[in-house]
Scaffold this motif. Structure first.
Motif, short mmCIF file in Angstrom:
data_model
loop_
_atom_site.label_atom_id
_atom_site.label_comp_id
_atom_site.label_asym_id
_atom_site.label_seq_id
_atom_site.Cartn_x
_atom_site.Cartn_y
_atom_site.Cartn_z
N LEU A 1 21.25 43.89 40.65
CA LEU A 1 22.07 45.04 40.28
C LEU A 1 21.39 45.86 39.20
CD1 LEU A 1 25.66 43.55 40.29
CD2 LEU A 1 24.69 45.20 41.88
N PHE B 1 34.65 29.66 42.19
CA PHE B 1 35.14 29.76 40.81
C PHE B 1 34.44 30.87 40.03
CE2 PHE B 1 31.72 26.67 40.97
CZ PHE B 1 30.94 27.03 39.89
N LEU B 2 33.32 31.38 40.58
CA LEU B 2 32.61 32.47 39.90
C LEU B 2 33.10 33.84 40.35
CD1 LEU B 2 28.87 31.39 39.77
CD2 LEU B 2 30.45 31.68 37.89
N GLN C 1 28.58 52.19 36.39
CA GLN C 1 27.39 52.78 35.79
C GLN C 1 26.75 53.78 36.75
OE1 GLN C 1 26.02 52.55 32.73
NE2 GLN C 1 27.96 51.56 32.27
N PHE C 2 26.72 53.42 38.02
CA PHE C 2 26.15 54.31 39.02
C PHE C 2 26.97 55.59 39.12
CE2 PHE C 2 25.86 55.72 43.48
CZ PHE C 2 24.52 56.00 43.50
N VAL D 1 28.15 35.21 49.86
CA VAL D 1 27.54 34.46 48.78
C VAL D 1 28.46 33.36 48.25
CG1 VAL D 1 26.48 34.59 46.50
CG2 VAL D 1 26.15 36.46 48.12
N ILE E 1 30.94 28.39 45.62
CA ILE E 1 31.09 28.66 44.19
C ILE E 1 32.16 29.73 43.97
CG2 ILE E 1 28.86 27.94 43.26
CD1 ILE E 1 27.89 30.81 43.75
N LEU F 1 26.19 57.83 36.27
CA LEU F 1 24.91 58.51 36.47
C LEU F 1 25.08 59.71 37.38
CD1 LEU F 1 22.35 55.62 37.04
CD2 LEU F 1 22.34 57.28 35.21
N VAL F 2 25.77 59.49 38.51
CA VAL F 2 25.94 60.56 39.48
C VAL F 2 26.74 61.71 38.87
CG1 VAL F 2 27.00 61.17 41.67
CG2 VAL F 2 25.76 59.04 41.45
N ALA G 1 28.39 47.55 37.59
CA ALA G 1 27.22 48.24 38.13
C ALA G 1 27.64 49.50 38.87
CB ALA G 1 26.46 47.30 39.08
N LEU H 1 28.12 29.25 49.49
CA LEU H 1 27.53 28.39 48.46
C LEU H 1 28.58 27.55 47.75
CD1 LEU H 1 24.92 30.85 46.93
CD2 LEU H 1 24.50 28.93 48.46
N LEU I 1 30.81 41.93 37.48
CA LEU I 1 29.41 42.35 37.45
C LEU I 1 29.19 43.51 38.42
CD1 LEU I 1 27.11 41.19 35.81
CD2 LEU I 1 26.36 39.93 37.82
N ILE I 2 29.72 43.36 39.62
CA ILE I 2 29.55 44.41 40.64
C ILE I 2 30.25 45.69 40.22
CG2 ILE I 2 30.11 45.05 43.00
CD1 ILE I 2 29.98 42.10 43.68
N LEU J 1 33.85 36.62 37.69
CA LEU J 1 32.61 36.98 37.01
C LEU J 1 31.75 37.89 37.89
CD1 LEU J 1 31.89 36.08 34.23
CD2 LEU J 1 30.40 34.35 35.18
N CYS J 2 31.58 37.49 39.16
CA CYS J 2 30.74 38.27 40.07
C CYS J 2 31.35 39.64 40.33
CB CYS J 2 30.58 37.53 41.39
SG CYS J 2 29.50 36.12 41.26
N LEU K 1 20.21 49.71 39.51
CA LEU K 1 20.68 50.73 38.57
C LEU K 1 19.52 51.44 37.90
CD1 LEU K 1 23.79 49.46 36.64
CD2 LEU K 1 23.58 51.42 38.14
N ILE L 1 30.23 40.07 48.85
CA ILE L 1 29.83 38.97 47.96
C ILE L 1 30.66 37.73 48.26
CG2 ILE L 1 29.92 38.20 45.56
CD1 ILE L 1 27.58 39.91 45.94
#
Lengths: 175, 190
Positions: free
Chosen positions: A15, B70-71, B85-86, B62, B68, B89-90, B82, B66, B78-79, B74-75, A19, B58
């Motif tokens: 990611l 329990f994550l 933020q994108f 993912v 997981i 920017l745009v 991101a 796998l 994170l996405i 968190l994942c 970015l 995800i």
């Protein structure tokens, strides 16, 4: 546990990389577009009455919030309103603004030396050598540059007289 | 037809803001002006749809293989971060003025509970990819719709004769409650 750490690290890296690439692809030149827009709205006579060396630095200061939108006296109320609209400032929170000033030439003292119209940044003074000069009110921004240039001290600044273009309704009385 | 029903029910009946009460922060914070409310609505809608979509990817490709799960939170965070933020920017590229007027509320989309909520609800409802996408889109449209309606009402409230005690945010909250009541009325439709 190992998988979890690995997945999170991989996710973070990918990611972050995406970015970073996107930021490079669609970068802007340091927020210049807002100051460009503001600069286009300012009078552009570089008079310096706002305390900045010219309109470009003033526009940058307004864009970054360092200077007030009311800092430009030649622009008058209409400039303040359009700046407030552009920057999303509540127009009612802005107090009184300086009225635009106009230069006036005392014709009995003018010798027609042409010094004032050479310094005028907006070409608001007309005249020729040994002819009495006059100010075109609609072009004058009240920058006071001509005051310093006049050897006879015959130019004065006075607030713009109310006419059809500058009159507006008085503010309603608060209940 | 099934997708149309899902879209309609998420936009009107199970409106993310007024029926599930997620994402109230921008509803109160950025609804003073119609133009910035529209900008905020569209930015959030973009993030919502995209995060619902990538959240599903995800989760299915993912986290579940796998083992997981329990994550998940968190994942997803994170996405979402991101994507926000994108979006920022745009937006800075396309509309610097809007970027300025939204200010801190733009990066704060990350912490908008509606965005994470939709991604998590998708998992709970066991939606497939298309359903997740439609669900995200429906929530996004619902959010934007409410933002625009509410900003329009607040612009009128600003000039209305409100008792001094209620002026500003209190009357805004009361209005949001009434608006929520109105949206409850849609529950008989589908």
């Amino acid at each position: 546990m190992f998988t979890a750490t690995l997945v999170l690290t991989a996710l973070g890296f990918s990611l972050g990389g995406l970015l970073g690439y996107a930021a490079k692809l669609i970068s802007v030149g340091e927020e210049n577009s807002v100051s460009d827009e503001i600069e286009a709205m300012l009078p552009g006579s570089q008079c310096g009455q706002c305390g900045f060396p010219g309109c470009r630095p003033a526009a940058e200061a307004i864009a970054s919030g360092e200077a007030d939108v009311t800092c430009c006296p030649p622009g008058g109320r209409s400039l303040v309103e359009s700046l407030a609209d552009l920057l999303g400032i509540d127009i009612n929170s802005i107090g009184a603004t300086a009225a635009p000033m106009l230069a006036r030439i005392d014709e009995s003292l003018c010798t027609g030396c042409t010094r004032c119209y050479k310094v005028c940044p907006t070409d608001a003074i007309v005249g020729a050598t040994k002819q009495i000069h006059a100010v075109i009110n609609r072009a004058c921004t009240g920058c006071s540059k001509c005051l310093d240039a006049c050897p006879e001290d015959c130019i004065s600044l006075s607030p713009e007289a109310v006419d059809l273009n500058s009159w507006h309704w008085p503010k309603p009385q608060l209940v | 037809m099934e997708y149309v029903m899902l879209l309609g029910s998420t936009v009107l009946v199970n409106n993310i803001v007024l029926a599930k009460f997620l994402g109230l922060c921008p509803l109160m914070g950025v609804s003073n002006k119609l133009s910035s409310a529209v900008g905020m609505g569209i930015a959030t809608a973009f993030v919502l749809t995209l995060s619902a979509f990538s959240g599903w990817l995800i989760e299915t490709w993912v986290l579940v293989p796998l083992n997981i799960e329990f994550l998940r939170i968190l994942c997803f965070i994170l996405i979402i971060a991101a994507i926000v933020q994108f979006t920022e920017l745009v937006m800075r590229k396309l509309s610097p003025v809007l970027h300025r007027s939204l200010g801190i509320f733009l990066p704060l989309i990350t912490t908008n509970c509606a965005v994470l909520g939709v991604a998590l609800l998708n998992v709970r409802e066991k939606h497939d990819l298309a359903q997740s996408l439609v669900y995200g889109l429906g929530c996004a449209i619902g959010f934007t719709l409410v933002m625009i309606i509410f900003a329009g009402i607040r612009e009128r409230l600003a000039i209305a004769d409100v008792p001094e005690t209620f002026a500003g945010t209190p009357v805004g909250l009361v209005t949001a409650g009434l608006l929520s009541l109105v949206f409850m009325g849609f529950s008989g439709m589908l």
